[in-house]
Design a protein around this motif. Sequence first.
Motif, PDB file in Angstrom:
ATOM      1  N   LEU A  17      44.808  50.513  35.978  1.00 43.75           N
ATOM      2  CA  LEU A  17      43.993  50.790  37.175  1.00 43.75           C
ATOM      3  C   LEU A  17      42.998  49.916  37.745  1.00 43.75           C
ATOM      4  N   ILE A  18      42.363  49.334  36.706  1.00 43.41           N
ATOM      5  CA  ILE A  18      41.425  48.185  37.238  1.00 43.41           C
ATOM      6  C   ILE A  18      42.278  47.144  37.863  1.00 43.41           C
ATOM      7  N   LEU A  19      43.495  46.652  37.411  1.00 38.79           N
ATOM      8  CA  LEU A  19      44.174  45.601  37.859  1.00 38.79           C
ATOM      9  C   LEU A  19      44.579  45.999  39.249  1.00 38.79           C
ATOM     10  N   THR A  20      45.199  47.085  39.374  1.00 33.98           N
ATOM     11  CA  THR A  20      45.715  47.667  40.505  1.00 33.98           C
ATOM     12  C   THR A  20      44.299  47.566  41.771  1.00 33.98           C
ATOM     13  N   VAL A  21      43.353  48.027  41.480  1.00 27.26           N
ATOM     14  CA  VAL A  21      42.248  47.829  42.255  1.00 27.26           C
ATOM     15  C   VAL A  21      42.042  46.391  42.745  1.00 27.26           C
ATOM     16  N   ILE A  22      41.899  45.715  41.882  1.00 24.24           N
ATOM     17  CA  ILE A  22      41.390  44.231  41.796  1.00 24.24           C
ATOM     18  C   ILE A  22      42.675  43.639  42.897  1.00 24.24           C
ATOM     19  N   MET A  23      43.804  43.912  42.591  1.00 26.69           N
ATOM     20  CA  MET A  23      45.020  43.419  43.430  1.00 26.69           C
ATOM     21  C   MET A  23      44.990  43.981  44.801  1.00 26.69           C
ATOM     22  N   ALA A  24      44.559  44.996  44.931  1.00 27.89           N
ATOM     23  CA  ALA A  24      44.668  45.649  46.281  1.00 27.89           C
ATOM     24  C   ALA A  24      43.217  44.860  47.119  1.00 27.89           C
ATOM     25  N   PHE A  25      42.373  44.999  46.450  1.00 25.46           N
ATOM     26  CA  PHE A  25      41.246  44.249  46.994  1.00 25.46           C
ATOM     27  C   PHE A  25      41.325  42.753  47.386  1.00 25.46           C
ATOM     28  N   ALA A  26      41.863  42.100  46.403  1.00 26.76           N
ATOM     29  CA  ALA A  26      42.403  40.696  46.694  1.00 26.76           C
ATOM     30  C   ALA A  26      43.539  40.514  47.793  1.00 26.76           C
ATOM     31  N   ALA A  27      44.433  41.705  48.149  1.00 22.95           N
ATOM     32  CA  ALA A  27      45.375  41.508  48.974  1.00 22.95           C
ATOM     33  C   ALA A  27      44.707  41.789  50.537  1.00 22.95           C
ATOM     34  N   VAL A  28      43.660  42.612  50.442  1.00 21.63           N
ATOM     35  CA  VAL A  28      43.085  42.908  51.761  1.00 21.63           C
ATOM     36  C   VAL A  28      42.014  41.545  52.079  1.00 21.63           C
ATOM     37  N   GLY A  29      41.434  41.057  51.115  1.00 19.91           N
ATOM     38  CA  GLY A  29      40.555  39.938  51.168  1.00 19.91           C
ATOM     39  C   GLY A  29      41.460  38.743  51.609  1.00 19.91           C
TER      40      GLY A  29
END
Length: 229
Positions: A17-29
């Motif tokens: 879950l943490i990795l998914t959130v990080i990847m989603a945030f990084a993709a948006v960034g």
Amino acid sequence: MAEEAAQNPPSSARMELILTVIMAFAAVGTAWAGFQSTKWSGVQADSYAVASAKRVQSTQQATLAGQQRIVDIVSFTQWLDALNEESDVDESGQLTSAYQPTKDTLSGFLFERFRAEFEPAVYAWLKTDPVNNPDAPPTPFAMPEYQIAAQAESDRLATMADDAVAEARDANQLADNYVFVAVFFALVLFFAAVAGRTNRPLARNLLLWLAVIGVLAATILMATFPIEL
């Protein structure tokens, strides 16, 4: 079931879950940084276009000022020659503050056709009594009253061009900064993707922390940049 539970402990789901959130945030960034980089590149191009246009206009005004200066020099020289031919300047005192153009004379004809910007400088020069005052400026062109509007406009346009170039350089730097942040976010995506695939707890935790630190650092850095909409 016991063996499967051992291989996939409860913390694994939290990790994913943490990795998914990080990847989603990084993709948006990454997407936002790319968008801002493109926008600032557009600002850079527009600013350089403005600077180029102002340079052309400044050159045109400088050319006009040079032409007007030549006209003033020629007309002043012809006026002095006419005065010398008409009378003895030293005895007549014509080059004094009391000078008035004499009608029906060549000198008067030439004086009345001085450019409007040049005439005040001539009167100011005459007030210095150039014939008898050794400290008087040699010509009206050395007087502070001698101002050419076209030259002032040329200088103003040149300053505007310099400002536009500086704005373009700043925009270029901002575009580069956003590209750097996009690369930073891409590294975060890489760390997070690899962390989700590895089965070694130590390596996974290390990659997770690298991803967390990376996404926080990139976000904080990007927050300090101005936004162009």
